[in-house]
Design an enzyme around this catalytic site. Structure first.
Site, PDB file in Angstrom:
ATOM      1  N   ILE A 126       0.929  -0.926  -0.156  1.00 47.24           N
ATOM      2  CA  ILE A 126      -0.499   0.201  -0.121  1.00 47.24           C
ATOM      3  C   ILE A 126       0.808   1.088   0.396  1.00 47.24           C
ATOM      4  O   ILE A 126       0.549   2.162  -0.383  1.00 47.24           O
ATOM      5  CB  ILE A 126      -0.688   0.013   1.426  1.00 47.24           C
ATOM      6  CG1 ILE A 126      -0.580  -0.155   2.492  1.00 47.24           C
ATOM      7  CG2 ILE A 126      -1.830  -0.912   1.047  1.00 47.24           C
ATOM      8  CD1 ILE A 126      -1.001   0.610   3.943  1.00 47.24           C
ATOM      9  N   ASP A 127       1.981   0.958   0.731  1.00 50.48           N
ATOM     10  CA  ASP A 127       3.238   1.971   0.756  1.00 50.48           C
ATOM     11  C   ASP A 127       3.864   3.128  -0.794  1.00 50.48           C
ATOM     12  O   ASP A 127       3.829   3.961  -0.566  1.00 50.48           O
ATOM     13  CB  ASP A 127       4.111   2.152   1.588  1.00 50.48           C
ATOM     14  CG  ASP A 127       4.212   1.090   2.443  1.00 50.48           C
ATOM     15  OD1 ASP A 127       2.822   1.139   3.315  1.00 50.48           O
ATOM     16  OD2 ASP A 127       4.822   0.419   3.088  1.00 50.48           O
TER      17      ASP A 127
HETATM   18  O1  F6P Z   1       3.854  -1.812   4.720  1.00 47.48           O
HETATM   19  C1  F6P Z   1       2.687  -2.221   4.813  1.00 47.48           C
HETATM   20  C2  F6P Z   1       2.396  -1.176   6.133  1.00 47.48           C
HETATM   21  O2  F6P Z   1       1.814  -1.249   6.256  1.00 47.48           O
HETATM   22  C3  F6P Z   1       3.218   0.370   6.478  1.00 47.48           C
HETATM   23  O3  F6P Z   1       2.174   1.208   5.585  1.00 47.48           O
HETATM   24  C4  F6P Z   1       3.286   0.151   7.978  1.00 47.48           C
HETATM   25  O4  F6P Z   1       4.488   1.045   8.729  1.00 47.48           O
HETATM   26  C5  F6P Z   1       3.296  -0.982   8.608  1.00 47.48           C
HETATM   27  O5  F6P Z   1       2.816  -1.741   7.101  1.00 47.48           O
HETATM   28  C6  F6P Z   1       2.749  -1.919   9.017  1.00 47.48           C
HETATM   29  O6  F6P Z   1       2.724  -3.221   8.972  1.00 47.48           O
HETATM   30  P1  F6P Z   1       2.294  -3.880  10.363  1.00 47.48           P
HETATM   31  O7  F6P Z   1       0.545  -5.002  10.292  1.00 47.48           O
HETATM   32  O8  F6P Z   1       3.329  -5.420  10.722  1.00 47.48           O
HETATM   33  O9  F6P Z   1       2.059  -3.307  11.746  1.00 47.48           O
END
Ligand code: F6P
Length: 342
Positions: A126-127
């Site tokens: 999504i980033d």
């Molecule tokens: O890389 C996708 C993402 O949603 C980032 O935007 C966010 O920092 C991270 O993953 C969050 O990860 P997790 O689901 O492990 O908390």
């Protein structure tokens, strides 16, 4: 061929559409056998394989998450992880792997390509921070969810004369913040690419409130950082890939803005809501195109590549190129957003 598929890293709307497309063309057109590995690289290390068939992957195009499950497991972190991956691929008689993931998951894929494993990558996050592709699927959905939320927060901001701070995901790139900020008509957008000065943020809000509307919308990317020496922030835990857990900078910004300006301020952290639910039509189409292109690349024996969107076309690029740089927000886009800032 017997082809393995896995989804790694954070889940993302569109993953199931890729899986469906790989199976539909892989089995349906080429006559391959498709095997899914559960929970990203963990499923390869632990040999958790499931058969994927056309009949078992119907009706997936609109479904969020991933039917295979995912994890942030890094097999390169443990002493025997890499060897166990090779053992599983041999035991399961896997001729090639399709790896659907972001920087971390594809980084492992790239190391395995160096070991001689036949891999094609599919960019997911999504980033939208993977270089070599114009867009990753999931990004558009996240932007739409954030924009819908900003629209809803706008009405409360106006009705109550409040400053509404909205924190969005995006890790160390401000793509989601910038796109949703432009689409939602935000008055300030704080992104990791440009460390912010809280004094300047407050001055801009005060200036806006003195000269017109008595409310503001501030979009803060979770990876936004204060300029050195301006504001202290706490650091989160680190995952197996060495990435720090982000989230919470919106609280800091809201508290400081409220305290310094005296305006009533509220914060909304959108977090994982941006990754949930059904993909937008755009992401379903992009994911489907990537899935079809990945199985075509495997069938052609074009390994060590990643499928990518470039100027509306799907191309194959060297996997290593895709991982070289973090794709940060184009300054030209930031300039557009800034025209509308407070
Ligand atoms: O890389 C996708 C993402 O949603 C980032 O935007 C966010 O920092 C991270 O993953 C969050 O990860 P997790 O689901 O492990 O908390």
């Amino acid at each position: 061929m017997r082809i393995g598929v896995l989804t790694g890293g954070g889940d993302c709307p569109g993953l199931n559409a890729v899986i469906r497309a790989v199976v539909r063309k892989g089995e349906g057109v080429y006559g391959h056998q498709i095997v899914g590995f559960r929970h990203g690289w963990r499923g390869v290390v632990e040999d958790e394989a499931v058969d994927l068939t056309v009949s078992g992957t119907r009706g997936l195009v609109h479904r969020g998450g991933t039917i295979l499950g995912t994890s942030r497991t890094n097999p390169m972190k443990s002493d025997d992880g890499r060897a166990r991956v090779h053992d599983t691929l041999e035991r399961e008689r896997i001729d090639a792997l399709i790896v659907i993931g972001g920087e971390d998951t594809l980084g492992v894929a790239s190391a395995l390509v160096d070991d001689g494993v036949s891999i094609v990558g599919v960019p997911k996050t999504i980033d939208n921070d993977l270089s070599a592709t114009d867009f990753t699927f999931g990004f558009q959905t996240a932007v739409q969810i954030a924009t819908d939320a900003i629209d809803r927060l706008h009405t409360t901001a106006e009705s109550h004369d409040r400053v509404m701070v909205v924190e969005v995901m995006g890790r160390h790139a401000g793509w989601i913040a910038t796109y949703s900020g432009i689409a939602g008509g935000a008055d300030i957008v704080l992104v990791p690419e440009q460390p912010f000065d809280i004094d300047e943020v407050c001055n801009r809000i005060e200036h806006r409130h003195r000269h017109g509307p008595n409310f503001s919308i501030v979009v803060v990317a979770e990876g936004a950082v204060p300029a050195e020496g301006t504001l202290a922030i706490q650091s989160g835990d680190v995952d197996e890939f060495g990435h720090v857990q982000l989230g919470g900078i919106g609280n800091v910004v809201a508290e400081e803005v409220g305290r310094r300006t005296g305006y009533e301020t509220r914060v909304t952290i959108l977090g994982h809501v941006l990754r949930g639910g059904t993909p937008t039509a755009y992401d379903r189409v992009l994911a489907t195109r990537f899935g079809v292109a990945a199985i075509d690349a495997v069938t052609d024996g074009d390994f060590g590549t990643m499928v990518a969107l470039r100027a509306q076309k799907i191309e194959r690029v060297p996997l290593a190129d895709a991982l070289r740089d973090l794709k940060t927000v184009d300054p030209a886009l930031t300039d557009v957003a800034e025209v509308f800032f407070a």
